[in-house]
Each structure stands twice: as structure tokens, then as C-alpha cells.
Write a protein that holds these residues in place. Structure first.
Motif: not given
Lengths: 328, 262
Positions: B33, B35, B42, B177, B191, B209, B212, B215, B219, B222, B236
Motif C-alpha cells: 500500500g 498511502i 502518490k 485508487e 479486496k 487508496e 482505509m 488498504v 496490504c 504500507i 498495517p
């Protein structure tokens, strides 16, 4: 029968039909109408060719008369110069004339394609409307070049070496045989991976690149093929009359071609065919109006934009439309 | 082992440093991820990786090769596919055609093959159609293959972009995104699909993305950027509660978690 055997049979059959139709046309139609019919076939080649770059690929050329001029002059000049040689080998008959004419048309197409490559390769590297500007300039430059090329008759025009002018090779059969070949070739190309990639360039060049599409190479390819078609059409046009003049290939001629593909629907081959025929007929009908026809054209274009902006066919093709109609 | 690594990459627009000395390492086979708050850089990072922008400094190594400054088509052919934040489909073309466009590796027939419709052309077309049908199936778009892509609902358009990108047979897939505009049900489905891409096709996935739950749910690692710089990196669980990340998203002094653990 193998695939190729069947295709050869279809091709010969189609040529036979064209020959028969040509025979009937020459027997029944007055010369004036015959001329319109020939022009319609030439327009079909022009329109289908221009549609590949303007319609399918979305890169606007507004100087295609320049490529037509290159093809016309190249074909006429080559035909005149090669004729004695071919006649000495094959005699004076229809066969010799057919050989000379078709060689001349190929030469016209090749020269126009080379001109297309020369113009397209630098200007198509860029995204955006540069092609329109460059082709506009090219069309004018070519016309002025021919206007000053004394070995091609300069402003008087090129009439060959004979006092009677260029030989009248252009017949119904050759015009429509070439038109059929161009339509089939361009349709096959359009409905292939190459054609899809060209469509992708038109729709979104950034996304096309992100999908590994070689955008510059494909744009130059489409433009070169499109110029080649205009060159062949120019060769056919040249041998319809005693001579060709730079004035035959003015900016208005490029506009005529654009009108053809917009009326039929940008991106549709069926539309280009229809538009080519339509413009040949209307140009003759409006001949007495002289330059007022430009006003009429403008009005026609505006009405199309208002009433049916996608043209008669949109981006659709006749076969798929017929299928939809049958389904209903 | 890293599939893609950025080293001290810099991208400046006029006086604005969109990316500043960014180091980024994406392990092969991961779902990664990227973010950060709006304007963090990004999408610019994606554009630098894919060759849309040339980096002003730094190195980009992909699969053992330096690709910094390559043209987009070359990067794509090398194995990096992407989707776009503001969907960029070929709108007047059908769903199937959209996917087929990206099939350059399956396509060997030239212009003459196409014009004369020889056996090679037919073979290529069959391979393209088959592969695109498989990918449309994977992304649940099979029934829509004849529709114009521009007429699809938003969520389907996003999934079509993924199918199209996969047609390139990428090693690395950059999703910009992918869940934007999706409802929670579609996002949950997405997902699962992202996991399948990695597990079944072996594609390494990087996603930018804002959703959340997507993500954090999908992920494994991250990377958080703000103002073009790394502010945090990790799994995460640690990123979610990192004070710097919370400060960037919610303001100084915020104490919370980006998503309540569900």
C-alpha cells in the motif's frame, strides 16, 4: 477448396461483377453521368484512406489534397515515361495499357506514402493537433511546388508528352477494382489488433502508451497508408482527363475529403464510402453555384453537427447495423 | 527480494517538489500500500515509475534493470502495468476490445498479416480473445464483454481497467485508487480480487487508496508519504497507530486509529 482458393474465386467473381457493371454503365449512361460515377469511386478511395487517420486514429489531417497531388503527378509522369518501353514489349493493346496504368498507380501510391512518411514521422511524435497544422502547410507547399515545377508544366498543368494530353486509362473497371481493394484492405486492417490499437490512440493516447502500444509508430503507419490511398486516387483522377493542374488540388479539395468522412461518420468505413459517393454527386449538382458551394457545405456541416453529430453511421459499420436490424 | 526499488527519487514541478528524495522498496510477491493525504505525491510516484514523468534525480530499479526515464510504452512492455485514478478506458470500444488492446505480447502478426487475413493473424486473434476472456472472467466482467466500456457502471469500469492492465502479463501492477466510487460491497469484492491476482497470477500489487478498510484489509506492507517524503513504513498494524501518520491525516495531537479494528 482451401481458404486461398476460395478467396481467389471470390476476388475473380467480384472483378467479373465490376467488369459487367462497367460495361453496362458505359453502354447506358451519358458521358457526364459516367464521369460522376468515376469520381464517386475515386472519392471512396480518398475517404476510406483519410478515415483511417482522421477517423480511426483521431489524428486530424487537413491537407490530404497534397498527397493526392503527389500521387497524381507521380503516376502521370511515370505512366508517360514508361509507356514507350511497355508498348515495345507488349504492343499497343489493352494489356499494355493496363500494365502501364497499374504500375503508374502503384508508383503514385508509393510516392504519396513517402511524402506521408516525411510529413508524419516528425509531426506525429507529438501529442495534440500538430498534424493539422503541418498538413495544412504541406498541402499548400506541394501545390506551390507543382506550380513552379517547369518539367511538370508548372501552372499550366501536366499534359504528358502527347499533344492529346494524358492517356484516358481511367475506366469504371479500374476505379472500382482499386476502390474494392482499398476498402477490403483498410477494413481488414481496422478490424485487427493494429486497428484496435489505432482506436485506443484516438480514445486515450496516455492509456494506450501505458498498455505498451507503440503509439508513434502506429500513427505514422496509419498516416502513411492514408497518404498512399490518396496517391492512388490521385493517379486515377489524373488519367480521367487530358491533364492535371496544381489548381485541382487546392485546400478546398482537402475540405471536400473531410466533409466526406464527417457526413458518413468519423471512424466508419461504411460511412466513408457513403460520404465519398455523396460528395461526388452533390459537387456536380452544385457545380453552377461555384464558390457558393463552400457556403452550402458549411451549412450542411453545421446541420450535421446539430442534428446528427456522429454522422450517418457513427462509428458503426453497415454489416453490424444490418445484423441489429435483423435481430429486431 | 525487491521487485522494484526507488532510490532518492526526486520530481519537481516548477517550484513544487512533488517527490523529494524518496526511497521505496517493493518486495516481490507482496501486496503493497502507498498511502498519504491528498497531494502527498502518490500519483506522481506512479507516474514517475511508469515513465509518464521523468525523474529529476534518483534511480528506479525494476527486476534487475534501471528503468528511470524510459518511455511509458517501454516500461509497460517490461512488465509494469497500471490503472488510472481518473479512469482512462477506451470509451467507444467494447469491454473485450479494451482488454485486447493491451495484448501486445500475444501479438506477432504484422500489418500485412492483418490485411491478407493469413493463418498467423487468425492465431493471434484467437489467443487475444481467449486470454481476454479469461481475464474478464477473473474480474467478473465476462457477461459485459460486448458492451461499450464507457457505458459500464463506475465500479465495473475500475475492474475493467484492472483486467486490461493484466493483459500485459505484468510482474508489477500499480492500482491508483481502485476502490474510489465503489460501495462497501464492491470494495469487499475488490479486496478478494486483489488477493486472487497475487495468489493466482503471481502479480505483485501496489495500491494507492484512500479507502482505509481496503488498504488495511489487503496490504501486507504500507508506505506512507506526505509532501513527497516518507513518513512511515511497515505492516498495517504499526502504520495505523503511528503518530506521524495520524498527524498527517488528522492533524497534530490527534490520537486515534485510522480505522477502528473490525
Amino acid at each position: 477448396m482451401t481458404v486461398w482458393g476460395r478467396r481467389a474465386a471470390i476476388a475473380i467473381g467480384a472483378l467479373g461483377v465490376i467488369y459487367g457493371l462497367g460495361f453496362a454503365a458505359e453502354a447506358t449512361l451519358i458521358e457526364y453521368v459516367q464521369r460522376i460515377v468515376l469520381l464517386a469511386g475515386i472519392n471512396v478511395i480518398l475517404a476510406v484512406g483519410l478515415n483511417l487517420i482522421n477517423g480511426t486514429t483521431g489524428q486530424f489531417s487537413i491537407g490530404h489534397a497534397g498527397f493526392m497531388a503527389v500521387g497524381a503527378y507521380a503516376a502521370a509522369f511515370f505512366g508517360v515515361k514508361i509507356a514507350p518501353l511497355v508498348h515495345s514489349v507488349l504492343g499497343e493493346g489493352a494489356l499494355a495499357n493496363g500494365v502501364i496504368f497499374n504500375l503508374a498507380l502503384v508508383v503514385g501510391g508509393v510516392f504519396a506514402a513517402l511524402a506521408g512518411l516525411l510529413v508524419g514521422a516528425p509531426s506525429l511524435r507529438l501529442k495534440g493537433d500538430y498534424l493539422a497544422v503541418v498538413t495544412l502547410g504541406f498541402g499548400e507547399i506541394i501545390r506551390i511546388l507543382f506550380n513552379n515545377a517547369t518539367f511538370l508544366g508548372a501552372a499550366t498543368g501536366y499534359f504528358g508528352d502527347d499533344p492529346t494530353g494524358l492517356p484516358a486509362y481511367t475506366t469504371f473497371f479500374w476505379v472500382y477494382a482499386w476502390a474494392l481493394a482499398v476498402v477490403v484492405a483498410f477494413a481488414n486492417l481496422t478490424f485487427s489488433q493494429t486497428g484496435r490499437s489505432l482506436g485506443a490512440i484516438r480514445e486515450d493516447e496516455v492509456a494506450a502508451e501505458a498498455m505498451a502500444t507503440p503509439t508513434t509508430r502506429l500513427k505514422v503507419l496509419a498516416f502513411t497508408l492514408s497518404a498512399a490511398a490518396a496517391g492512388v486516387a490521385g493517379g486515377l483522377f489524373a488519367h480521367m482527363q487530358a491533364g492535371i493542374r496544381p489548381e485541382d488540388f487546392r485546400f478546398e479539395k482537402s475540405i471536400d475529403m473531410i466533409v466526406m468522412i464527417i457526413i458518413g461518420g468519423l471512424g466508419s468505413i461504411s460511412g466513408a464510402v457513403l460520404g465519398g459517393i455523396f460528395v461526388a454527386v452533390t459537387l456536380e449538382v452544385m457545380r453552377d453555384l461555384q464558390e457558393y458551394r463552400l457556403v452550402l457545405y458549411a451549412l450542411l456541416l453545421i446541420s450535421i453537427m446539430l442534428l446528427r453529430p456522429q454522422g450517418v453511421f457513427g462509428t458503426r459499420e453497415l454489416p453490424s447495423l444490418l445484423r441489429r436490424m435483423v435481430k429486431r | 527480494m525487491s521487485l522494484l526499488s526507488l532510490e532518492r527519487v526526486k520530481k519537481v514541478f516548477g517550484g513544487l517538489s512533488a517527490v523529494r528524495n524518496l526511497d521505496l522498496t517493493i518486495p516481490a510477491g507482496s501486496i503493497f500500500g502507498l498511502i498519504g493525504p491528498n497531494g502527498a505525491g502518490k500519483t506522481t510516484i506512479f507516474n514517475v515509475i511508469t515513465g509518464v514523468y521523468k525523474p529529476d534525480a534518483g534511480q528506479i530499479r525494476f527486476d534487475g534493470q534501471e528503468i528511470g526515464g524510459w518511455a511509458p510504452a517501454a516500461v509497460a512492455a517490461r512488465g509494469i502495468a497500471r490503472t488510472f485514478q481518473n479512469i482512462r478506458l477506451f470509451r467507444t470500444m467494447t469491454v473485450e476490445e479494451n482488454v485486447m488492446v493491451a495484448g501486445h505480447h500475444l501479438h506477432r502478426a504484422g500489418v500485412l498479416s492483418a490485411i491478407f487475413r493469413n493463418a498467423r493473424h487468425a492465431e493471434d486473434e484467437r489467443a487475444l480473445r481467449q486470454r481476454s476472456a479469461e481475464l474478464l472472467e477473473l474480474m467478473n466482467l465476462r457477461e459485459l464483454s460486448g458492451e461499450l466500456s464507457g457505458s459500464l457502471p463506475y465500479g465495473s469500469q475500475r475492474r475493467l481497467e484492472i483486467a486490461r492492465a493484466l493483459m500485459l502479463k505484468p510482474k508489477l501492477l500499480l492500482l491508483d485508487e481502485p476502490a474510489a466510487g465503489m460501495n462497501s460491497q464492491e470494495a469487499a469484492e475488490l479486496k478478494k480480487q486483489i488477493r486472487r491476482l497475487r495468489d493466482e497470477l503471481g502479480v505483485t500489487v501496489v495500491l494507492v487508496e484512500h479507502n482505509m478498510s481496503v488498504v488495511m484489509g489487503v496490504c501486507e506492507r504500507i508506505h506512507v508519504v506526505d509532501h513527497g517524503e516518507t513518513i512511515a513504513e511497515g505492516p498495517p498494524e504499526t502504520v495505523r497507530t503511528d503518530p506521524k501518520v495520524l498527524a498527517a491525516y488528522l492533524g497534530e495531537g490527534a490520537s486515534a486509529s485510522l480505522v477502528p479494528p473490525s
